[in-house]
Motif scaffolding. Sequence first.
Motif, PDB file in Angstrom:
ATOM      1  N   ARG A 155       0.825  -1.206   0.000  1.00 12.38           N
ATOM      2  CA  ARG A 155       0.000   0.000   0.000  1.00 12.38           C
ATOM      3  C   ARG A 155       0.862   1.261   0.000  1.00 12.38           C
ATOM      4  N   SER A 156       0.467   2.231  -0.824  1.00 12.27           N
ATOM      5  CA  SER A 156       1.270   3.458  -0.895  1.00 12.27           C
ATOM      6  C   SER A 156       1.277   4.196   0.453  1.00 12.27           C
ATOM      7  N   GLU A 157       0.153   4.113   1.189  1.00 14.15           N
ATOM      8  CA  GLU A 157       0.070   4.812   2.480  1.00 14.15           C
ATOM      9  C   GLU A 157       0.355   3.847   3.639  1.00 14.15           C
ATOM     10  N   SER A 158       1.100   2.806   3.363  1.00 13.45           N
ATOM     11  CA  SER A 158       1.322   1.748   4.358  1.00 13.45           C
ATOM     12  C   SER A 158       1.926   2.270   5.669  1.00 13.45           C
ATOM     13  N   LEU A 159       1.319   1.848   6.767  1.00 16.23           N
ATOM     14  CA  LEU A 159       1.848   2.180   8.097  1.00 16.23           C
ATOM     15  C   LEU A 159       3.156   1.433   8.335  1.00 16.23           C
ATOM     16  N   ASN A 160       3.247   0.216   7.810  1.00 21.16           N
ATOM     17  CA  ASN A 160       4.452  -0.582   8.011  1.00 21.16           C
ATOM     18  C   ASN A 160       5.631  -0.045   7.196  1.00 21.16           C
ATOM     19  N   ALA A 161       5.329   0.483   6.018  1.00 25.13           N
ATOM     20  CA  ALA A 161       6.401   1.135   5.250  1.00 25.13           C
ATOM     21  C   ALA A 161       6.900   2.365   6.011  1.00 25.13           C
ATOM     22  N   ALA A 162       5.985   3.043   6.698  1.00 21.09           N
ATOM     23  CA  ALA A 162       6.379   4.217   7.500  1.00 21.09           C
ATOM     24  C   ALA A 162       7.338   3.813   8.622  1.00 21.09           C
ATOM     25  N   VAL A 163       7.105   2.629   9.198  1.00 26.01           N
ATOM     26  CA  VAL A 163       8.008   2.134  10.254  1.00 26.01           C
ATOM     27  C   VAL A 163       9.419   1.971   9.684  1.00 26.01           C
ATOM     28  N   LEU A 164       9.502   1.399   8.491  1.00 21.85           N
ATOM     29  CA  LEU A 164      10.828   1.160   7.883  1.00 21.85           C
ATOM     30  C   LEU A 164      11.501   2.473   7.498  1.00 21.85           C
ATOM     31  N   ARG A 165      10.713   3.421   6.978  1.00 19.87           N
ATOM     32  CA  ARG A 165      11.294   4.740   6.636  1.00 19.87           C
ATOM     33  C   ARG A 165      11.848   5.409   7.900  1.00 19.87           C
ATOM     34  N   SER A 166      11.101   5.303   8.978  1.00 15.73           N
ATOM     35  CA  SER A 166      11.552   5.927  10.236  1.00 15.73           C
ATOM     36  C   SER A 166      12.798   5.227  10.758  1.00 15.73           C
ATOM     37  N   ALA A 167      12.858   3.906  10.561  1.00  8.71           N
ATOM     38  CA  ALA A 167      14.063   3.168  10.977  1.00  8.71           C
ATOM     39  C   ALA A 167      15.262   3.636  10.152  1.00  8.71           C
ATOM     40  N   ALA A 168      15.067   3.814   8.851  1.00  9.25           N
ATOM     41  CA  ALA A 168      16.168   4.271   7.976  1.00  9.25           C
ATOM     42  C   ALA A 168      16.668   5.641   8.430  1.00  9.25           C
ATOM     43  N   ASP A 169      15.737   6.489   8.882  1.00 12.90           N
ATOM     44  CA  ASP A 169      16.115   7.836   9.362  1.00 12.90           C
ATOM     45  C   ASP A 169      17.057   7.756  10.569  1.00 12.90           C
ATOM     46  N   LEU A 170      16.927   6.671  11.336  1.00 16.37           N
ATOM     47  CA  LEU A 170      17.712   6.555  12.570  1.00 16.37           C
ATOM     48  C   LEU A 170      19.127   6.022  12.330  1.00 16.37           C
ATOM     49  N   PHE A 171      19.380   5.535  11.119  1.00 19.04           N
ATOM     50  CA  PHE A 171      20.700   4.969  10.818  1.00 19.04           C
ATOM     51  C   PHE A 171      21.668   6.049  10.377  1.00 19.04           C
ATOM     52  N   VAL A 172      22.895   5.977  10.901  1.00 24.21           N
ATOM     53  CA  VAL A 172      23.924   6.924  10.457  1.00 24.21           C
ATOM     54  C   VAL A 172      25.097   6.119   9.899  1.00 24.21           C
ATOM     55  N   PRO A 173      25.763   6.633   8.825  1.00 24.18           N
ATOM     56  CA  PRO A 173      26.889   5.913   8.237  1.00 24.18           C
ATOM     57  C   PRO A 173      27.967   5.655   9.300  1.00 24.18           C
ATOM     58  N   PRO A 174      28.714   4.547   9.252  1.00 24.69           N
ATOM     59  CA  PRO A 174      28.713   3.571   8.164  1.00 24.69           C
ATOM     60  C   PRO A 174      27.601   2.531   8.256  1.00 24.69           C
ATOM     61  N   TRP A 175      26.726   2.678   9.235  1.00 19.53           N
ATOM     62  CA  TRP A 175      25.592   1.748   9.315  1.00 19.53           C
ATOM     63  C   TRP A 175      24.576   2.144   8.254  1.00 19.53           C
ATOM     64  N   GLU A 176      23.984   1.163   7.637  1.00 23.87           N
ATOM     65  CA  GLU A 176      22.977   1.506   6.633  1.00 23.87           C
ATOM     66  C   GLU A 176      21.794   0.542   6.661  1.00 23.87           C
ATOM     67  N   LEU A 177      20.638   1.106   6.363  1.00 22.57           N
ATOM     68  CA  LEU A 177      19.429   0.290   6.261  1.00 22.57           C
ATOM     69  C   LEU A 177      18.865   0.495   4.858  1.00 22.57           C
ATOM     70  N   THR A 178      18.751  -0.598   4.134  1.00 23.62           N
ATOM     71  CA  THR A 178      18.187  -0.524   2.778  1.00 23.62           C
ATOM     72  C   THR A 178      16.816  -1.171   2.796  1.00 23.62           C
ATOM     73  N   ILE A 179      15.841  -0.450   2.264  1.00 23.12           N
ATOM     74  CA  ILE A 179      14.492  -1.025   2.197  1.00 23.12           C
ATOM     75  C   ILE A 179      14.365  -1.738   0.849  1.00 23.12           C
ATOM     76  N   GLU A 180      14.100  -3.032   0.935  1.00 24.13           N
ATOM     77  CA  GLU A 180      13.956  -3.837  -0.276  1.00 24.13           C
ATOM     78  C   GLU A 180      12.792  -3.279  -1.097  1.00 24.13           C
ATOM     79  N   PRO A 181      13.038  -2.994  -2.380  1.00 26.37           N
ATOM     80  CA  PRO A 181      11.962  -2.425  -3.181  1.00 26.37           C
ATOM     81  C   PRO A 181      10.865  -3.459  -3.455  1.00 26.37           C
ATOM     82  N   ASP A 182       9.652  -3.006  -3.338  1.00 27.47           N
ATOM     83  CA  ASP A 182       8.432  -3.691  -3.770  1.00 27.47           C
ATOM     84  C   ASP A 182       8.478  -5.218  -3.919  1.00 27.47           C
TER      85      ASP A 182
END
Length: 185
Positions: free
Chosen positions: A11-38
């Motif tokens: 879903r484009s407005e997915s709540l769970n996708a929002a969780v992953l985006r927020s997790a990515a925001d919390l990562f700082v290099p050299p740590w990285e979080l990649t969200i697997e596309p679709d």
Amino acid sequence: MKILALCGSLRSESLNAAVLRSAADLFVPPWELTIEPDLGRLPFFNADVEETALPEIVAELRARVGASDGMLIATPEYAHGTSGVLKNALEWLVGGGEIAAKPVALASASPAITGGDRARAWLTETLTVMGASVLPDSLRIPQATRKVRDGHITDEPTLKELRELLDDLAVAVAGIREKEGTPTA
Ligand SMILES: Cc1cc2nc3c(=O)[nH]c(=O)nc-3n(C[C@H](O)[C@H](O)[C@H](O)COP(=O)(O)O)c2cc1C
């Protein structure tokens, strides 16, 4: 530390996708979080196809899972289970074996007061039988529609819980690296 994140919702407005985006925001290099596309682009699992001509998209997913130090999976709850799209992706990952011993953190966001508890329980069972090292503590986000805005978590207590989950994941990854004798980046 490379974390690969899978979202069980398309879903484009997915709540769970929002969780992953927020997790990515919390990562700082050299740590990285990649969200697997679709994950919806994967074909339905078929053992005949797996044996005779593994689709490139599946081989690529397996390679990304294999190259990751750990995984974060956010699942919606559909009919008291996880989503078909996520289960399908996991079926393709059974044969590859890349997920075995991999530290995996789970989250579920739901508009319901139950917070996707049944989906996480269901997913824990599947991942455990696949040999993944599922973190004992997971993140439940009940009434998530009140806690997400513009595709990101805005609720401070939930963000704190997400940070704690990611800290747990980092500790699990570091434990595995120590066993293997690999320095933690
Ligand atoms: C077909 C369908 C079945 C659902 N079943 C459940 C359920 O069993 N339990 C629950 O808490 N929510 C259920 N929901 C509500 C979803 O949790 C809700 O739509 C959620 O926002 C989906 O996750 P997403 O925002 O990441 O797309 C269901 C929704 C749909 C469309």
